[in-house]
Scaffold this motif. Structure first.
Motif, PDB file in Angstrom:
ATOM      1  N   LEU A  63      60.771  24.897  81.938  1.00 53.43           N
ATOM      2  CA  LEU A  63      61.076  26.051  81.084  1.00 53.43           C
ATOM      3  C   LEU A  63      62.510  26.020  80.576  1.00 53.43           C
ATOM      4  CD1 LEU A  63      59.146  28.874  82.943  1.00 53.43           C
ATOM      5  CD2 LEU A  63      58.572  27.815  80.737  1.00 53.43           C
ATOM      6  N   GLY A  67      62.270  26.381  76.782  1.00 52.46           N
ATOM      7  CA  GLY A  67      62.247  27.833  76.624  1.00 52.46           C
ATOM      8  C   GLY A  67      62.521  28.321  75.225  1.00 52.46           C
ATOM      9  N   SER A  71      59.584  30.221  72.980  1.00 52.85           N
ATOM     10  CA  SER A  71      59.727  31.627  72.590  1.00 52.85           C
ATOM     11  C   SER A  71      59.295  31.895  71.149  1.00 52.85           C
ATOM     12  CB  SER A  71      61.171  32.092  72.797  1.00 52.85           C
ATOM     13  OG  SER A  71      62.025  31.430  71.883  1.00 52.85           O
ATOM     14  N   LYS A 150      55.533  32.766  76.191  1.00 49.17           N
ATOM     15  CA  LYS A 150      55.604  32.374  77.599  1.00 49.17           C
ATOM     16  C   LYS A 150      54.364  31.579  77.981  1.00 49.17           C
ATOM     17  CE  LYS A 150      58.085  36.537  78.833  1.00 49.17           C
ATOM     18  NZ  LYS A 150      59.265  36.504  79.494  1.00 49.17           N
TER      19      LYS A 150
END
Length: 180
Positions: A63, A67, A71, A150
């Motif tokens: 992540l 990330g 997102s 997520k």
């Protein structure tokens, strides 16, 4: 959210499906669940640092690397592909490390190694062929849904890197994200 009804093919019992993403305009099919936004793709190869033999929770490392890209997706799929034949990826318990230790114990009992093991392929050592078998048992790829930027895994689920060799080496994972 719009609600759609659909017959269940196996039992012919109506089921209710709630669409996560709907829109006001669809092309050539009003009322469809199709999204007007064009699908997006992102791909990145990450390198996980060497880990000792065993099963290692790597969700947070992954992540950290993806990330920002993740997102940007409301709905989609994340595909993880490990570019190695002596390690594997799996999804399992993310809380109690005993589960990872017990899994390693199980693998070592099911797939023997050493001089008494029946394997012909020993060019890279007595742990090499058992590592290939263990890798095939768990596999080298995972697909996880993306919801609202997520990974949509269960509360107690995490991504594991299972290292099946005695001598640690870094491992490359190609991560492909697609969706809207």
């Amino acid at each position: 959210m719009q609600t759609f009804c659909s017959p269940c093919f196996a039992t012919r019992v109506p089921i209710r499906v709630k669409a996560l993403h709907t829109n006001q305009r669809t092309v050539n099919n009003p009322g469809s669940m199709a999204e007007t936004a064009a699908p997006r793709w992102a791909q990145k190869t990450i390198t996980l640092p060497p880990q000792k033999r065993g099963c290692h929770l790597v969700t947070s490392q992954i992540l950290k690397e993806i990330g920002q890209d993740l997102s940007g997706f409301k709905c989609g799929l994340a595909h993880f592909f490990l570019q190695h034949t002596s390690a594997s990826l799996t999804i399992n318990e993310n809380y109690d490390s005993d589960v990872r230790d017990d899994t390693e114990t199980f693998l070592n009992r099911v797939v023997p190694e050493g001089t008494s093991a029946p394997w012909k392929h020993t060019l890279e050592g007595p742990d090499d062929m058992p590592a290939h078998i263990k890798s095939s048992m768990f596999g080298c790829s995972l697909t996880v849904p993306i919801t609202n930027g997520k990974l949509n895994m269960g509360t107690w689920q995490g991504i594991w890197l299972c290292e099946h060799r005695d001598y640690p080496t870094s491992r490359r994972v190609v991560i492909t994200l697609n969706g809207i």
